[in-house]
Scaffold this motif. Sequence first.
Motif, mmCIF file in Angstrom:
data_model
loop_
_atom_site.group_PDB
_atom_site.id
_atom_site.type_symbol
_atom_site.label_atom_id
_atom_site.label_comp_id
_atom_site.label_asym_id
_atom_site.label_seq_id
_atom_site.Cartn_x
_atom_site.Cartn_y
_atom_site.Cartn_z
ATOM 1 N N ARG A 124 -28.107 0.656 45.247
ATOM 2 C CA ARG A 124 -28.372 -0.471 44.353
ATOM 3 C C ARG A 124 -28.295 -0.040 42.895
ATOM 4 N NH1 ARG A 124 -28.288 -5.453 46.331
ATOM 5 N NH2 ARG A 124 -30.000 -6.154 45.005
ATOM 6 N N LEU A 125 -28.841 1.118 42.608
ATOM 7 C CA LEU A 125 -28.835 1.607 41.234
ATOM 8 C C LEU A 125 -27.420 1.943 40.781
ATOM 9 C CD1 LEU A 125 -30.554 2.305 38.795
ATOM 10 C CD2 LEU A 125 -30.925 4.584 39.771
ATOM 11 N N GLU A 126 -26.624 2.527 41.680
ATOM 12 C CA GLU A 126 -25.235 2.848 41.343
ATOM 13 C C GLU A 126 -24.462 1.567 41.015
ATOM 14 O OE1 GLU A 126 -21.835 5.855 43.054
ATOM 15 O OE2 GLU A 126 -22.808 4.524 44.483
ATOM 16 N N ALA A 127 -24.697 0.520 41.797
ATOM 17 C CA ALA A 127 -24.025 -0.756 41.547
ATOM 18 C C ALA A 127 -24.485 -1.379 40.236
ATOM 19 C CB ALA A 127 -24.284 -1.718 42.706
ATOM 20 N N LEU A 128 -25.780 -1.286 39.955
ATOM 21 C CA LEU A 128 -26.303 -1.848 38.712
ATOM 22 C C LEU A 128 -25.740 -1.119 37.500
ATOM 23 C CD1 LEU A 128 -28.222 -3.854 37.354
ATOM 24 C CD2 LEU A 128 -30.021 -2.118 37.526
ATOM 25 N N ILE A 129 -25.652 0.193 37.567
ATOM 26 C CA ILE A 129 -25.077 0.980 36.474
ATOM 27 C C ILE A 129 -23.614 0.601 36.257
ATOM 28 C CG2 ILE A 129 -24.390 3.326 35.817
ATOM 29 C CD1 ILE A 129 -27.011 4.287 37.153
ATOM 30 N N ALA A 130 -22.888 0.367 37.356
ATOM 31 C CA ALA A 130 -21.493 -0.053 37.232
ATOM 32 C C ALA A 130 -21.379 -1.392 36.506
ATOM 33 C CB ALA A 130 -20.846 -0.155 38.615
ATOM 34 N N SER A 131 -22.279 -2.318 36.825
ATOM 35 C CA SER A 131 -22.233 -3.622 36.163
ATOM 36 C C SER A 131 -22.602 -3.503 34.689
ATOM 37 C CB SER A 131 -23.153 -4.619 36.869
ATOM 38 O OG SER A 131 -24.519 -4.315 36.652
ATOM 39 N N ARG A 132 -23.526 -2.610 34.373
ATOM 40 C CA ARG A 132 -23.895 -2.408 32.965
ATOM 41 C C ARG A 132 -22.715 -1.841 32.172
ATOM 42 N NH1 ARG A 132 -27.511 -5.285 34.146
ATOM 43 N NH2 ARG A 132 -29.763 -4.891 33.958
ATOM 44 N N GLU A 133 -21.978 -0.927 32.795
ATOM 45 C CA GLU A 133 -20.815 -0.356 32.100
ATOM 46 C C GLU A 133 -19.771 -1.426 31.818
ATOM 47 O OE1 GLU A 133 -17.571 3.235 32.598
ATOM 48 O OE2 GLU A 133 -18.005 1.922 34.291
ATOM 49 N N ALA A 134 -19.568 -2.306 32.792
ATOM 50 C CA ALA A 134 -18.544 -3.340 32.636
ATOM 51 C C ALA A 134 -18.971 -4.437 31.674
ATOM 52 C CB ALA A 134 -18.206 -3.942 34.002
ATOM 53 N N GLU A 135 -20.216 -4.883 31.780
ATOM 54 C CA GLU A 135 -20.667 -6.053 31.021
ATOM 55 C C GLU A 135 -21.245 -5.705 29.653
ATOM 56 O OE1 GLU A 135 -23.421 -8.043 33.595
ATOM 57 O OE2 GLU A 135 -22.020 -8.039 35.284
ATOM 58 N N ARG A 136 -21.816 -4.529 29.509
ATOM 59 C CA ARG A 136 -22.437 -4.055 28.265
ATOM 60 C C ARG A 136 -23.428 -5.068 27.675
ATOM 61 N NH1 ARG A 136 -19.461 0.548 26.415
ATOM 62 N NH2 ARG A 136 -18.420 1.322 28.299
ATOM 63 N N PRO A 137 -24.433 -5.491 28.443
ATOM 64 C CA PRO A 137 -25.410 -6.451 27.905
ATOM 65 C C PRO A 137 -26.185 -5.855 26.734
ATOM 66 C CG PRO A 137 -26.184 -5.539 29.967
ATOM 67 C CD PRO A 137 -24.767 -5.083 29.819
ATOM 68 N N PRO A 197 -17.486 8.951 42.494
ATOM 69 C CA PRO A 197 -18.409 8.251 43.392
ATOM 70 C C PRO A 197 -19.518 9.160 43.899
ATOM 71 C CG PRO A 197 -16.110 7.847 43.996
ATOM 72 C CD PRO A 197 -16.107 8.959 43.005
ATOM 73 N N LEU A 198 -20.709 8.623 44.002
ATOM 74 C CA LEU A 198 -21.817 9.355 44.599
ATOM 75 C C LEU A 198 -21.469 9.773 46.022
ATOM 76 C CD1 LEU A 198 -24.764 10.353 44.532
ATOM 77 C CD2 LEU A 198 -25.454 8.049 45.236
ATOM 78 N N ASP A 199 -20.671 8.964 46.705
ATOM 79 C CA ASP A 199 -20.253 9.290 48.072
ATOM 80 C C ASP A 199 -19.602 10.669 48.142
ATOM 81 O OD1 ASP A 199 -21.154 6.845 48.793
ATOM 82 O OD2 ASP A 199 -19.209 5.995 49.308
ATOM 83 N N GLU A 200 -18.819 11.014 47.127
ATOM 84 C CA GLU A 200 -18.123 12.301 47.150
ATOM 85 C C GLU A 200 -19.096 13.464 46.987
ATOM 86 O OE1 GLU A 200 -14.681 12.621 44.707
ATOM 87 O OE2 GLU A 200 -13.877 10.666 45.309
ATOM 88 N N VAL A 201 -20.157 13.241 46.215
ATOM 89 C CA VAL A 201 -21.191 14.261 46.086
ATOM 90 C C VAL A 201 -21.905 14.452 47.423
ATOM 91 C CG1 VAL A 201 -23.307 14.924 44.888
ATOM 92 C CG2 VAL A 201 -21.501 13.728 43.639
ATOM 93 N N LEU A 202 -22.217 13.338 48.090
ATOM 94 C CA LEU A 202 -22.885 13.410 49.391
ATOM 95 C C LEU A 202 -21.973 14.054 50.434
ATOM 96 C CD1 LEU A 202 -24.606 9.903 49.449
ATOM 97 C CD2 LEU A 202 -25.583 12.102 48.773
ATOM 98 N N GLU A 203 -20.673 13.774 50.349
ATOM 99 C CA GLU A 203 -19.725 14.400 51.277
ATOM 100 C C GLU A 203 -19.663 15.904 51.055
ATOM 101 O OE1 GLU A 203 -16.095 12.337 50.606
ATOM 102 O OE2 GLU A 203 -16.821 10.465 51.509
ATOM 103 N N GLU A 204 -19.750 16.326 49.785
ATOM 104 C CA GLU A 204 -19.759 17.761 49.490
ATOM 105 C C GLU A 204 -20.991 18.429 50.098
ATOM 106 O OE1 GLU A 204 -18.774 21.486 48.152
ATOM 107 O OE2 GLU A 204 -17.519 19.681 48.217
ATOM 108 N N LEU A 205 -22.143 17.770 49.978
ATOM 109 C CA LEU A 205 -23.351 18.297 50.604
ATOM 110 C C LEU A 205 -23.199 18.383 52.120
ATOM 111 C CD1 LEU A 205 -26.118 16.419 48.572
ATOM 112 C CD2 LEU A 205 -25.610 18.865 48.495
ATOM 113 N N SER A 206 -22.554 17.370 52.694
ATOM 114 C CA SER A 206 -22.353 17.359 54.138
ATOM 115 C C SER A 206 -21.446 18.503 54.575
ATOM 116 C CB SER A 206 -21.748 16.016 54.558
ATOM 117 O OG SER A 206 -21.516 15.979 55.957
ATOM 118 N N ARG A 207 -20.389 18.758 53.802
ATOM 119 C CA ARG A 207 -19.480 19.875 54.129
ATOM 120 C C ARG A 207 -20.225 21.205 54.083
ATOM 121 N NH1 ARG A 207 -15.614 16.786 51.254
ATOM 122 N NH2 ARG A 207 -16.157 17.805 49.290
ATOM 123 N N ARG A 208 -21.065 21.370 53.066
ATOM 124 C CA ARG A 208 -21.832 22.610 52.934
ATOM 125 C C ARG A 208 -22.820 22.763 54.102
ATOM 126 N NH1 ARG A 208 -23.323 23.099 46.466
ATOM 127 N NH2 ARG A 208 -21.213 22.700 45.679
#
Length: 212
Positions: A124-137, A197-208
């Motif tokens: 949820r936080l990742e999505a909210l940060i993405a919207s803030r970057e796009a909309e710049r309220p 993407p945060l997913d890629e960080v989590l995938e790196e942890l999974s590989r390790r």
Amino acid sequence: MALTLDVSQVRFDERGLVPAIVQDAVSKEVLTLAYMNEEALRKTLETGETWFWSRSRQRLWHKGETSGNTQRVLSLTFDCDRDALLVRVIPAGPACHQGTASCFEQPDSSFAGEEHGRFAILNRLEALIASREAERPEGSYTTYLFEKGLDKILKKVGEEAAEVIIAAKNRSPEELRYETADLLFHLLVLLREAKLPLDEVLEELSRRHRKG
């Protein structure tokens, strides 16, 4: 890397159109549902930016042609029936003509929603940060960070990391909890700025983990 897709395999409908689901490649948020005809699809593949067919205006249009809110395409695939497309993009601004990051409902500051699970808040936080970057309220701290740029974001990450160390040395669970939350937030902002993407960080942890 050049985009590739066998256009001849796509099943356009009787109007010569195929629905295209546009997804933020970093946050995984669905940004919009639009339509492509064969020409729009080929232009998307050739230019690396999204092109669509406007059903209301009956013409081809390049996303961001007037607003500047273009969408850089990272991948484009069709579904199992080959009658729908998934377009993963890096947006240069809001996807919606109303000025919001997505044409669909966005997460609010309370993070109230249907998503559950131990790490749902990160999604949820990742999505909210993405919207803030796009909309710049105006008045948003996240907007402030993006407008100040990479150096400011890095400075905050460094400061928050130092605060985590101090909290741990102080043997204060409350302080450590608070400072760790600050660090995680600023790390997510940094990942968004870097389009990682945060997913890629989590995938790196999974590989390790598998190697260990």
